[in-house]
Design an enzyme around this catalytic site. Structure first.
Site, PDB file in Angstrom:
ATOM      1  N   GLU A 114      28.486 -15.272 -44.312  1.00  0.00           N
ATOM      2  CA  GLU A 114      29.428 -14.541 -43.922  1.00  0.00           C
ATOM      3  C   GLU A 114      30.400 -14.499 -45.148  1.00  0.00           C
ATOM      4  OE1 GLU A 114      30.384 -14.590 -39.191  1.00  0.00           O
ATOM      5  OE2 GLU A 114      30.522 -16.515 -40.386  1.00  0.00           O
ATOM      6  N   GLU A 134      23.462 -18.688 -35.111  1.00  0.00           N
ATOM      7  CA  GLU A 134      24.554 -19.068 -34.106  1.00  0.00           C
ATOM      8  C   GLU A 134      24.020 -19.008 -32.653  1.00  0.00           C
ATOM      9  OE1 GLU A 134      27.439 -18.192 -37.606  1.00  0.00           O
ATOM     10  OE2 GLU A 134      25.287 -17.546 -36.988  1.00  0.00           O
TER      11      GLU A 134
END
Length: 269
Positions: A114, A134
């Protein structure tokens, strides 16, 4: 000067560097490291003499994302506040005036991936591994793994990577616009320095305006984004004229060749 425990901060000439420094934990981002990152980015934000910021990871990992073990100590309110800080830091990196470069080696997953989405350039080694895992820890990305990633790779691949959680190699990351250049681990620093050398030759005002127009225009309808491309008078090298030094050099064959000799073949092989 601020002393950090979990990142390294360096400034040499016009170049600042932030290194994630938890190699024993694959440079995973815990709360203290997140706070230090935000503080270091603010330092760069206020430093008018800085033209470039490079992100690296200590050891053979860039950043494995959040420190999931720390989540076990969080209260109900912590996820909200931490996600807000992550998002604010990510936006601050994207909006920085200096050109930002992520030098990626090894694991680049979750929050590490990210973070690279907020950088202007990403150079990665051929052994780097990418992914958004995740889903297997029953959490969702907090600072761009769904939203920013979809703007780079499209919805289809973003859904695949986030809903399955598989790792993928540097070649795949490059193919889907996450990487500018793939190199061997031994060549990573050299490639970063070469990029900085090329960019340092550009007019800094023109470079900053180009970055601003790209970042802000990308999220607007085309008709609104085009407004950022309208020339503005401060580019002129002499009062009362539109012409810049670069335009004048274009009219001189020798000067034109000098300006273009490095850029026109850069990253062509």
């Amino acid at each position: 000067m601020t002393e950090y425990k979990k990142i390294l901060f360096d400034r040499v000439g016009e170049i600042s560097a932030i290194t994630f420094n938890r190699p024993e934990a694959h440079n995973a981002m815990d709360r203290e490291m997140s706070d230090e990152l935000a503080d270091a980015v603010r330092r760069v934000q206020k430093d008018r003499a800085c033209r470039f910021l490079v992100f690296r990871g200590a050891g053979e990992t860039f950043c494995a994302g959040d420190d999931i073990k720390e989540f076990l100590t969080w209260t109900d309110d912590d996820p909200y506040w931490q996600a807000r800080q992550y998002q604010e830091t990510a936006q601050m990196i994207e909006d920085l005036t200096p050109i930002t470069i992520a030098a990626v080696d090894g694991v680049c997953t979750g929050g590490g991936l990210e973070l690279t989405l907020t950088c202007d350039f990403v150079i990665a080694t051929d052994r780097s591994r990418w992914g958004m895992p995740e889903i297997d820890w029953e959490i969702t990305p907090g600072w761009g793994g769904v939203t920013r990633l979809a703007r780079f790779a499209g919805r289809r691949k973003t859904k695949e990577w986030n809903m399955i959680g598989q790792l993928f190699d540097a070649a795949t990351a490059e193919r889907h616009d996450l990487i500018n250049r793939v190199v061997s681990p031994d060549d990573l620093d050299t490639e970063v320095n070469s990029l900085i050398e090329v960019l340092a030759q550009k007019n800094p005002i023109t470079l900053r305006r180009t970055k601003f127009a790209l970042n802000k225009g990308a999220d607007l309808p085309l008709s609104g984004a085009m407004a950022f491309e309208i020339p503005v008078q401060p580019f002129a090298s002499k009062p009362g004229r539109f012409a810049t030094d670069g335009m004048e050099d274009f009219a001189d064959p020798a000067a034109r060749a000098r300006r273009r000799q490095v850029s026109k073949t850069f990253w062509q092989s």
